[in-house]
Design a protein around this motif. Structure first.
Motif, PDB file in Angstrom:
ATOM      1  N   SER A  59       0.826  -1.200   0.000  1.00 19.10           N
ATOM      2  CA  SER A  59       0.000   0.000   0.000  1.00 19.10           C
ATOM      3  C   SER A  59       0.866   1.258   0.000  1.00 19.10           C
ATOM      4  O   SER A  59       1.758   1.401   0.847  1.00 19.10           O
ATOM      5  CB  SER A  59      -0.898   0.012   1.237  1.00 19.10           C
ATOM      6  OG  SER A  59      -1.553   1.253   1.363  1.00 19.10           O
ATOM      7  N   LEU A  62       1.435   2.983   3.291  1.00 20.69           N
ATOM      8  CA  LEU A  62       2.443   2.401   4.179  1.00 20.69           C
ATOM      9  C   LEU A  62       3.823   2.925   3.827  1.00 20.69           C
ATOM     10  O   LEU A  62       4.604   3.323   4.701  1.00 20.69           O
ATOM     11  CB  LEU A  62       2.393   0.872   4.099  1.00 20.69           C
ATOM     12  CG  LEU A  62       3.307   0.027   5.003  1.00 20.69           C
ATOM     13  CD1 LEU A  62       4.722  -0.080   4.511  1.00 20.69           C
ATOM     14  CD2 LEU A  62       3.265   0.536   6.433  1.00 20.69           C
ATOM     15  N   SER A  65       4.067   6.505   4.949  1.00 23.63           N
ATOM     16  CA  SER A  65       4.143   6.604   6.411  1.00 23.63           C
ATOM     17  C   SER A  65       5.526   6.236   6.921  1.00 23.63           C
ATOM     18  O   SER A  65       6.098   6.930   7.772  1.00 23.63           O
ATOM     19  CB  SER A  65       3.084   5.701   7.054  1.00 23.63           C
ATOM     20  OG  SER A  65       1.785   6.108   6.698  1.00 23.63           O
ATOM     21  N   ILE A 159       6.685  -6.446   5.743  1.00 26.46           N
ATOM     22  CA  ILE A 159       5.393  -5.785   5.882  1.00 26.46           C
ATOM     23  C   ILE A 159       4.211  -6.721   5.661  1.00 26.46           C
ATOM     24  O   ILE A 159       3.145  -6.540   6.269  1.00 26.46           O
ATOM     25  CB  ILE A 159       5.318  -4.565   4.934  1.00 26.46           C
ATOM     26  CG1 ILE A 159       4.052  -3.763   5.205  1.00 26.46           C
ATOM     27  CG2 ILE A 159       5.413  -4.983   3.466  1.00 26.46           C
ATOM     28  CD1 ILE A 159       3.918  -3.301   6.648  1.00 26.46           C
ATOM     29  N   ALA A 163       1.436  -7.022   8.487  1.00 21.76           N
ATOM     30  CA  ALA A 163       0.037  -6.663   8.243  1.00 21.76           C
ATOM     31  C   ALA A 163      -0.900  -7.798   8.652  1.00 21.76           C
ATOM     32  O   ALA A 163      -1.950  -7.566   9.268  1.00 21.76           O
ATOM     33  CB  ALA A 163      -0.160  -6.318   6.768  1.00 21.76           C
ATOM     34  N   ALA A 171      -0.558  -6.426   3.001  1.00 18.61           N
ATOM     35  CA  ALA A 171       0.206  -5.187   2.877  1.00 18.61           C
ATOM     36  C   ALA A 171      -0.432  -4.240   1.880  1.00 18.61           C
ATOM     37  O   ALA A 171      -0.275  -3.020   1.975  1.00 18.61           O
ATOM     38  CB  ALA A 171       1.640  -5.507   2.452  1.00 18.61           C
ATOM     39  N   LEU A 174      -3.685  -2.131   3.694  1.00 15.98           N
ATOM     40  CA  LEU A 174      -3.552  -1.405   4.961  1.00 15.98           C
ATOM     41  C   LEU A 174      -4.226  -0.039   4.872  1.00 15.98           C
ATOM     42  O   LEU A 174      -4.115   0.662   3.862  1.00 15.98           O
ATOM     43  CB  LEU A 174      -2.077  -1.216   5.304  1.00 15.98           C
ATOM     44  CG  LEU A 174      -1.323  -2.456   5.792  1.00 15.98           C
ATOM     45  CD1 LEU A 174       0.175  -2.219   5.730  1.00 15.98           C
ATOM     46  CD2 LEU A 174      -1.761  -2.833   7.212  1.00 15.98           C
ATOM     47  N   GLN A 178      -3.586   2.227  10.127  1.00 15.65           N
ATOM     48  CA  GLN A 178      -2.788   1.015  10.326  1.00 15.65           C
ATOM     49  C   GLN A 178      -1.361   1.218   9.830  1.00 15.65           C
ATOM     50  O   GLN A 178      -0.399   0.822  10.491  1.00 15.65           O
ATOM     51  CB  GLN A 178      -3.440  -0.157   9.595  1.00 15.65           C
ATOM     52  CG  GLN A 178      -4.744  -0.623  10.209  1.00 15.65           C
ATOM     53  CD  GLN A 178      -5.504  -1.587   9.324  1.00 15.65           C
ATOM     54  OE1 GLN A 178      -5.235  -1.706   8.116  1.00 15.65           O
ATOM     55  NE2 GLN A 178      -6.473  -2.295   9.902  1.00 15.65           N
ATOM     56  N   ALA A 179      -1.219   1.859   8.674  1.00 16.53           N
ATOM     57  CA  ALA A 179       0.107   2.131   8.115  1.00 16.53           C
ATOM     58  C   ALA A 179       0.912   3.034   9.037  1.00 16.53           C
ATOM     59  O   ALA A 179       2.103   2.802   9.270  1.00 16.53           O
ATOM     60  CB  ALA A 179      -0.034   2.776   6.736  1.00 16.53           C
ATOM     61  N   ALA A 183       4.379   2.178  11.044  1.00 15.55           N
ATOM     62  CA  ALA A 183       5.557   3.021  10.829  1.00 15.55           C
ATOM     63  C   ALA A 183       6.167   3.490  12.151  1.00 15.55           C
ATOM     64  O   ALA A 183       7.380   3.429  12.332  1.00 15.55           O
ATOM     65  CB  ALA A 183       5.191   4.223   9.961  1.00 15.55           C
TER      66      ALA A 183
END
Length: 224
Positions: A59, A62, A65, A159, A163, A171, A174, A178-179, A183
């Protein structure tokens, strides 16, 4: 004695040069590197969960982030953020507590080839490895490797495994929150649990989420 010294020097040279050979090998897209922590988990019979995922299947929120949390100048530097590094050196010379200045290439080099813990020896080895990796790999490949070897919990690497472990999703799916939580957990994923955030983690995640939303020019090397 001379024979033993020669053998010792030979093995020392092999150990020092081996990571640079691996940097060339890891530039190949289908090669999936493992970290020293993953190897240690195997050696101690703990095992680990890592599911390699291509950069395109992660994503973007992610990636944004992690970049804004760990290394906002990722696209601009050559593996080392000189300005940040100078600040750390100056703090050390002044006898002040040093702040973190590790870039994503530096963290990737450490995870792949070195060990955890603070020491000037490790940092001295880490810097040229980070510069070498940044020179040989594309920024996209560097981020792909980093996100597939980063630790996100005991025995949880990469990741995709993170996830699934923390949020029961992939992944690629996300959410922004969540991301951001994943992070901000990266500096210490054992005590900072993304799926069980403290108030402080939630506040920090909200800040990273806002930065990720405005990341625009900062991530142009990853998304043309």
């Amino acid at each position: 004695m001379r024979r033993w010294i020669k053998r010792l020097l030979k093995w020392a040279a092999i150990i020092i040069l081996a990571p640079y050979v691996l940097i060339l090998l890891y530039a190949i897209d289908f090669v999936r590197p493992v970290s020293t922590l993953m190897l240690w988990d195997l050696a101690t019979l703990k095992g680990y969960d890592r599911r390699w995922v291509e950069f395109e299947d992660i994503s973007p929120v992610l990636v944004q982030s992690v970049m804004m949390s760990e290394d906002g100048q990722f696209c601009a530097h050559f593996g080392v953020d000189v300005r940040q590094l100078k600040g750390v050196v100056q703090d050390a010379l002044d006898g002040e507590a040093t702040r973190g200045a590790s870039t994503i290439p530096m963290q990737t080099a450490k995870n792949l080839f070195l060990w955890n813990g603070r020491s000037f020896v490790r940092k001295a080895m880490e810097l040229p490895l980070a510069i070498g990796a940044d020179a040989v790999w594309s920024k996209k490949r560097l981020m792909e490797i980093y996100l597939n070897i980063a630790e996100w919990g005991p025995g949880i690497y990469g990741i995709e495994a993170a996830a699934q472990y923390h949020f029961k999703t992939s992944a690629a799916k996300l959410s922004k929150k969540q991301a951001a939580l994943l992070a901000v957990s990266l500096p210490n994923p054992i005590t900072r649990v993304a799926s069980k955030p403290s108030r402080g983690m939630n506040r920090l995640a909200n800040l990273i989420q806002r930065r990720a939303n405005a990341s625009g020019e900062y991530i142009k090397c990853l998304y043309d």
